[in-house]
Design an enzyme around this catalytic site. Sequence first.
Site, short mmCIF file in Angstrom:
data_model
loop_
_atom_site.label_atom_id
_atom_site.label_comp_id
_atom_site.label_asym_id
_atom_site.label_seq_id
_atom_site.Cartn_x
_atom_site.Cartn_y
_atom_site.Cartn_z
N ARG A 182 0.87 -1.18 0.00
CA ARG A 182 0.00 0.00 0.00
C ARG A 182 0.91 1.23 0.00
O ARG A 182 1.43 1.62 1.03
CB ARG A 182 -0.88 -0.04 1.26
N HIS A 208 -3.17 4.64 4.86
CA HIS A 208 -4.36 3.79 4.99
C HIS A 208 -5.58 4.53 4.46
O HIS A 208 -6.37 4.01 3.69
CB HIS A 208 -4.57 3.40 6.46
N TYR A 210 4.36 5.06 11.63
CA TYR A 210 4.60 3.64 11.89
C TYR A 210 5.47 2.94 10.83
O TYR A 210 5.72 1.75 10.92
CB TYR A 210 3.28 2.88 12.06
C1 LIG Z 1 -15.56 -4.20 11.91
C2 LIG Z 1 -14.57 -3.07 11.82
N1 LIG Z 1 -13.57 -2.99 12.74
C3 LIG Z 1 -12.67 -1.99 12.66
C4 LIG Z 1 -12.77 -1.04 11.66
C5 LIG Z 1 -11.70 0.08 11.56
N2 LIG Z 1 -10.81 -0.24 10.45
C6 LIG Z 1 -11.00 0.31 9.23
S1 LIG Z 1 -9.90 -0.25 8.12
C7 LIG Z 1 -9.11 -1.21 9.27
C8 LIG Z 1 -7.91 -2.04 8.87
C9 LIG Z 1 -8.23 -3.09 7.85
O1 LIG Z 1 -7.03 -3.60 7.32
P1 LIG Z 1 -7.00 -4.67 6.17
O2 LIG Z 1 -8.12 -5.65 6.36
O3 LIG Z 1 -5.64 -5.22 6.06
O4 LIG Z 1 -7.38 -3.86 4.85
P2 LIG Z 1 -6.69 -2.58 4.20
O5 LIG Z 1 -7.26 -1.37 4.91
O6 LIG Z 1 -5.22 -2.70 4.36
O7 LIG Z 1 -7.12 -2.60 2.78
C10 LIG Z 1 -9.73 -1.10 10.50
C11 LIG Z 1 -9.30 -1.81 11.70
C12 LIG Z 1 -13.83 -1.15 10.74
N3 LIG Z 1 -13.98 -0.32 9.72
N4 LIG Z 1 -14.69 -2.20 10.83
#
Ligand SMILES: Cc1ncc(C[n+]2csc(CCOP(=O)(O)OP(=O)(O)O)c2C)c(N)n1
Length: 356
Positions: free
Chosen positions: A257, A261, A270
């Site tokens: 990425r 984020h 980080y």
């Molecule tokens: C159920 C839920 N828990 C927490 C969040 C907060 N949150 C948004 S994105 C994220 C990280 C997700 O990471 P990943 O699955 O690796 O996907 P990426 O964002 O890297 O595409 C979190 C914890 C959320 N949106 N939904």
Amino acid sequence: MPETIAFSGHVKHVSVLDEEGNADASLEPTLSQEELVRRYVIMSTTRAFDRKAVSLQRQGRSFTYTPFEGQEAIQVTAARLLDPKDWAFPSYRESAFYLARGAPMSMLFTYLKGHEDGMAIPDKTNDFPLSIPVGSQIAHAPGAAYANKLLKNGKIAIAFFGDGASSQGDFHEALNFSGIYKLPVVFICTNNQYAISTPRMMQTASETIAQRAMGYGIHGVQADGMDPLAMEHVLSEAFDRARKGEGPTLVEAIAYRFGPHSTADDPKKYREDAEADPWRKLDWAVRYRKYLERKGLWNNDVQAKLDAAIVTEVEAAVAKAEEFKDSPSQMFDFVYPQMTAELQRQKAEFSEVYGL
Ligand SMILES: Cc1ncc(C[n+]2csc(CCOP(=O)(O)OP(=O)(O)O)c2C)c(N)n1
């Protein structure tokens, strides 16, 4: 490959292009020259959209956005391989997928300006609106796949999610159920090294995400997600398997990425900027372009024409999105199939006070 990538003897790892754009002939897909170029054009267009979306947010012209730079090959290849009426369940980071499926770019910019109308997916595809709750969409795909199987309509379902989402209960339930019923579904896990600030290695003690498929009795494969030819190889195999009734596949697509984020995140907190350097060498915009050049399908002149055409396309899409006017009173219209008397009263009061 950067050292952070975990390899495992348990699952196949597919990579086709080297850093110089040479293809491994034993794995090179047989795509027409036209399609090879088309994919480069689509990926380039989606990248321009991505950068513009970040820029609009920085200028205060749109809201929070989750950039996908580095993940285009995964999303665009999946879109090119699906039938329009296959079912797709994307996460918030899959804007390139929607664009490659033919969603108008102006529609996505409209969505980023906060209008729900911008997620009204055109009827020609069975793509669900993007999922913000992490992982919930993983369980929707087996539901659609089960329906497809009962209807014997030959359609498949796919779900996109991140490495972080693979720690959610939904992941376990979805893969377990799909394995038991041998469903026509493909799970595409984009391992982009981070779940916000949580690095991949803190996500699971499992050496690869792909090998977790074994616990559910389904196929698991790892692919170089920044290599469009590796994605073509792995996804076409997985989609064929699903279509032939041979069951689900978990694909772990490895990428980086490049951006934050989201536009609300500061990755400098980080990770070091230099961490991205080895990944840049793997970027499709470098490797795949070299591959096309080697084949005589690309050169600087065509690139310059494409760059100019993309600027025009993106600016026109932004202008269209900025012209969009919605009616805030719509918020009362779709709560129930028929508006209740109380909602009708609230809507009338809202219109009177705000004149909308
Ligand atoms: C159920 C839920 N828990 C927490 C969040 C907060 N949150 C948004 S994105 C994220 C990280 C997700 O990471 P990943 O699955 O690796 O996907 P990426 O964002 O890297 O595409 C979190 C914890 C959320 N949106 N939904």
